[in-house]
Design a protein around this motif. Sequence first.
Motif, PDB file in Angstrom:
ATOM      1  N   ARG A 154      34.236 -40.801  24.704  1.00 25.18           N
ATOM      2  CA  ARG A 154      35.199 -42.121  25.456  1.00 25.18           C
ATOM      3  C   ARG A 154      34.517 -42.739  26.461  1.00 25.18           C
ATOM      4  N   ARG A 155      33.409 -41.985  27.057  1.00 27.77           N
ATOM      5  CA  ARG A 155      32.437 -42.626  28.181  1.00 27.77           C
ATOM      6  C   ARG A 155      31.685 -43.693  27.393  1.00 27.77           C
ATOM      7  N   TYR A 156      31.097 -43.214  26.113  1.00 29.96           N
ATOM      8  CA  TYR A 156      30.076 -44.160  25.568  1.00 29.96           C
ATOM      9  C   TYR A 156      30.487 -44.626  24.179  1.00 29.96           C
ATOM     10  N   PRO A 157      31.596 -45.559  24.417  1.00 38.63           N
ATOM     11  CA  PRO A 157      32.252 -45.948  23.099  1.00 38.63           C
ATOM     12  C   PRO A 157      31.308 -46.755  22.191  1.00 38.63           C
ATOM     13  N   ASP A 158      29.917 -47.143  22.480  1.00 39.52           N
ATOM     14  CA  ASP A 158      28.962 -47.753  21.551  1.00 39.52           C
ATOM     15  C   ASP A 158      28.302 -46.632  20.967  1.00 39.52           C
ATOM     16  N   THR A 205      19.466 -47.987  18.858  1.00 35.78           N
ATOM     17  CA  THR A 205      20.659 -47.099  18.540  1.00 35.78           C
ATOM     18  C   THR A 205      20.980 -45.885  19.020  1.00 35.78           C
ATOM     19  N   PRO A 206      21.791 -45.505  19.883  1.00 35.69           N
ATOM     20  CA  PRO A 206      21.959 -44.412  20.755  1.00 35.69           C
ATOM     21  C   PRO A 206      22.302 -43.408  19.597  1.00 35.69           C
ATOM     22  N   VAL A 207      21.776 -42.137  19.973  1.00 37.38           N
ATOM     23  CA  VAL A 207      22.413 -40.713  19.272  1.00 37.38           C
ATOM     24  C   VAL A 207      22.450 -39.591  20.310  1.00 37.38           C
ATOM     25  N   VAL A 208      23.366 -39.242  20.507  1.00 40.67           N
ATOM     26  CA  VAL A 208      23.461 -38.143  21.565  1.00 40.67           C
ATOM     27  C   VAL A 208      23.591 -36.720  20.760  1.00 40.67           C
ATOM     28  N   THR A 209      22.736 -35.820  21.283  1.00 46.26           N
ATOM     29  CA  THR A 209      22.817 -34.522  20.608  1.00 46.26           C
ATOM     30  C   THR A 209      23.544 -33.639  21.671  1.00 46.26           C
ATOM     31  N   LEU A 210      24.710 -32.950  21.352  1.00 44.75           N
ATOM     32  CA  LEU A 210      25.587 -32.332  21.989  1.00 44.75           C
ATOM     33  C   LEU A 210      25.035 -30.998  22.209  1.00 44.75           C
ATOM     34  N   THR A 254      29.774 -51.752  30.255  1.00 42.83           N
ATOM     35  CA  THR A 254      30.769 -52.670  29.528  1.00 42.83           C
ATOM     36  C   THR A 254      29.970 -52.987  28.324  1.00 42.83           C
ATOM     37  N   PRO A 255      29.726 -52.032  27.338  1.00 39.53           N
ATOM     38  CA  PRO A 255      29.257 -52.168  26.128  1.00 39.53           C
ATOM     39  C   PRO A 255      29.859 -53.116  25.317  1.00 39.53           C
ATOM     40  N   PRO A 256      29.440 -53.968  24.679  1.00 37.45           N
ATOM     41  CA  PRO A 256      30.195 -54.782  23.536  1.00 37.45           C
ATOM     42  C   PRO A 256      30.606 -53.874  22.609  1.00 37.45           C
ATOM     43  N   PRO A 257      31.482 -54.062  21.559  1.00 33.23           N
ATOM     44  CA  PRO A 257      31.652 -53.255  20.519  1.00 33.23           C
ATOM     45  C   PRO A 257      30.711 -53.329  19.363  1.00 33.23           C
ATOM     46  N   ALA A 258      30.564 -52.185  19.094  1.00 35.02           N
ATOM     47  CA  ALA A 258      29.401 -52.146  17.918  1.00 35.02           C
ATOM     48  C   ALA A 258      29.882 -52.990  16.507  1.00 35.02           C
ATOM     49  N   GLU A 289      37.468 -33.001  17.393  1.00 38.04           N
ATOM     50  CA  GLU A 289      37.423 -33.597  18.640  1.00 38.04           C
ATOM     51  C   GLU A 289      36.911 -35.155  18.671  1.00 38.04           C
ATOM     52  N   LEU A 290      35.737 -35.239  18.056  1.00 34.68           N
ATOM     53  CA  LEU A 290      35.232 -36.608  18.055  1.00 34.68           C
ATOM     54  C   LEU A 290      35.885 -37.434  17.100  1.00 34.68           C
ATOM     55  N   LYS A 291      36.269 -36.845  15.780  1.00 32.92           N
ATOM     56  CA  LYS A 291      37.077 -37.843  15.108  1.00 32.92           C
ATOM     57  C   LYS A 291      38.342 -38.374  15.403  1.00 32.92           C
ATOM     58  N   LYS A 292      38.818 -37.462  16.546  1.00 34.01           N
ATOM     59  CA  LYS A 292      40.186 -37.708  16.947  1.00 34.01           C
ATOM     60  C   LYS A 292      39.794 -38.905  18.048  1.00 34.01           C
ATOM     61  N   VAL A 293      38.886 -39.078  18.542  1.00 41.17           N
ATOM     62  CA  VAL A 293      38.451 -40.103  19.459  1.00 41.17           C
ATOM     63  C   VAL A 293      38.387 -41.401  18.969  1.00 41.17           C
ATOM     64  N   ASN A 294      37.469 -41.119  17.905  1.00 40.49           N
ATOM     65  CA  ASN A 294      37.378 -42.340  17.037  1.00 40.49           C
ATOM     66  C   ASN A 294      36.732 -42.072  15.631  1.00 40.49           C
ATOM     67  N   LYS A 295      37.776 -42.391  14.733  1.00 43.19           N
ATOM     68  CA  LYS A 295      37.538 -41.846  13.241  1.00 43.19           C
ATOM     69  C   LYS A 295      36.299 -42.438  12.810  1.00 43.19           C
ATOM     70  N   ASP A 296      35.700 -43.536  13.213  1.00 46.95           N
ATOM     71  CA  ASP A 296      34.558 -44.184  12.869  1.00 46.95           C
ATOM     72  C   ASP A 296      33.095 -43.593  13.483  1.00 46.95           C
ATOM     73  N   ILE A 297      33.315 -42.458  14.170  1.00 48.00           N
ATOM     74  CA  ILE A 297      32.283 -41.873  14.796  1.00 48.00           C
ATOM     75  C   ILE A 297      31.515 -40.840  13.561  1.00 48.00           C
ATOM     76  N   LEU A 298      30.210 -41.072  13.652  1.00 47.19           N
ATOM     77  CA  LEU A 298      29.529 -40.106  12.694  1.00 47.19           C
ATOM     78  C   LEU A 298      29.199 -38.822  13.474  1.00 47.19           C
ATOM     79  N   VAL A 299      29.306 -37.840  12.726  1.00 42.47           N
ATOM     80  CA  VAL A 299      28.974 -36.359  13.174  1.00 42.47           C
ATOM     81  C   VAL A 299      28.046 -35.530  12.110  1.00 42.47           C
ATOM     82  N   GLY A 300      27.067 -34.718  12.702  1.00 42.63           N
ATOM     83  CA  GLY A 300      26.307 -34.090  11.741  1.00 42.63           C
ATOM     84  C   GLY A 300      25.968 -32.753  12.440  1.00 42.63           C
TER      85      GLY A 300
END
Length: 476
Positions: free
Chosen positions: A190-194, A140-145, A58-62, A230-241
């Motif tokens: 979606r699993r890790y919204p933070d 600050t969590p960063v995920v490498t896909l 239950t992460p708090p909203p960033a 796909e990531l921007k569809k989940v949340n437009k505020d997600i940053l992708v690189g």
Amino acid sequence: MGRHGWDTGTRRWRFTALIGVGMAALALVLTMCTAWPGADGTGDSAGTSTDGAKVHGTPPPAPGTAKAELGWGFTHTQFSADAGDDTARARAEKLLAGKKLPQIQHLMGWGSNNPEPSPGRYQFGEMDSRIDLIRRSGGTPVVTLCCAPDWMKGGKKGAANTDWSKQALETAPRPEHYADFAKLAGVVARRYPDVKHFIVWNEFKGFFDDGARRWNYEGYTELYNLVYAELKKVNKDILVGGPYLVMDSIDPRATDNASQVRGAWGSLDQRSLDAFTYWNEHKAGADFAVVDGSSYSKDDELLPSDFGATDKFTAVSRWVRQQTGGKLPLWWAEYYVEPGDADDDRDDWSEPHRAAVQAAGMIALARGGTGTAFYWNPQNERGDCAGCLWTPTQAADGGMELPMMKLISRFAAEFPPGTRYDEKVPVAADDVSHVRVLADERTALVVNTLDRAVETRVDGQDIAMKPYEVRWLTRK
């Protein structure tokens, strides 16, 4: 990790796998994780996820908008502070909580299991553990896909069949599964919204065209664009690189694949520049650009010296910034200054030597315009850990801060993103060639690159420095 990925430090794979008898045990455990209802928090009674995107915890909203530059942090590898002795783990977590560093965790490998052993069947247990560690430590969590489940690469389905070999992990998804990988990226988001920062893939693994003897940058960019959408569809505020490309260099006298981006440290491989250029021109979008690389050449040569080779980081950073018109923040997902030996014992350099060259490398990155960079933490399970950030947590006395953590966390605190550096810090004329300096209006970092003591004058202050000393000065 490309050619840097197979060793336990700079050049071998860090993946979750066991050998011998342990391999059978792993297969049994992973099979049970898939078969038990809800074993990973996502499965139903049949073991097939009905809600693979279920929020973990239950992460708090960033708060606020995610930043495209995070500063200086590190990457979790096979062993980290989420396992081991409880006392040592608590000590390591307390250490990390006091630093607030950005931290990378990979999707599959490097301490994380196969996230989707079969289509629609998810297991995020180890990934959950790592994300929870980052949350508890205030980073600050960063995920490498990266990397991809076996069935997306032509392998077998099922957790028990996961192939953890180097060859398997260095294989890219097949084109017909690019969309499946993008879908998995959406499940993770979606699993890790933070988690608001995602890097797409790792070092173009599996995207080298042996026939054409160049990178298959068209294939990578197609995958990248699908994941980005796909990531921007989940949340437009997600940053992708991306593209997380290895900026290899070759001997300065070599001509094959040599580019005009060169120095005493060598010449960048033109094929890497071509790949970055194609991605930059054909990407659907990007919030930051990502590269990685080492100061040493592809032949493991430090040219013209261990400290001189770090100038490559400045040259690469400036070239990338130029290609993007300075519009994209620059990230280094990995950076290396010390070639590893066959066993990666890292005992050729003393700890002061190691820290001094590391500091010089970070100075070189900053001078080139790098705003975010991640140290590849070569954490091991037990014993001495040269270059690690903390002592191994498997022992009760583990989790203690090591010199590299002190350097990186101090650098991160003193020189956060947006720092305006002073390019005219005075250094005694006789010492300019062997004293490296980085400073803002308040603080100066001074590095003695010699294996002997020196007395010098920096920024109006007379200082005596030990061999390979890294010194922080308060500017007057």
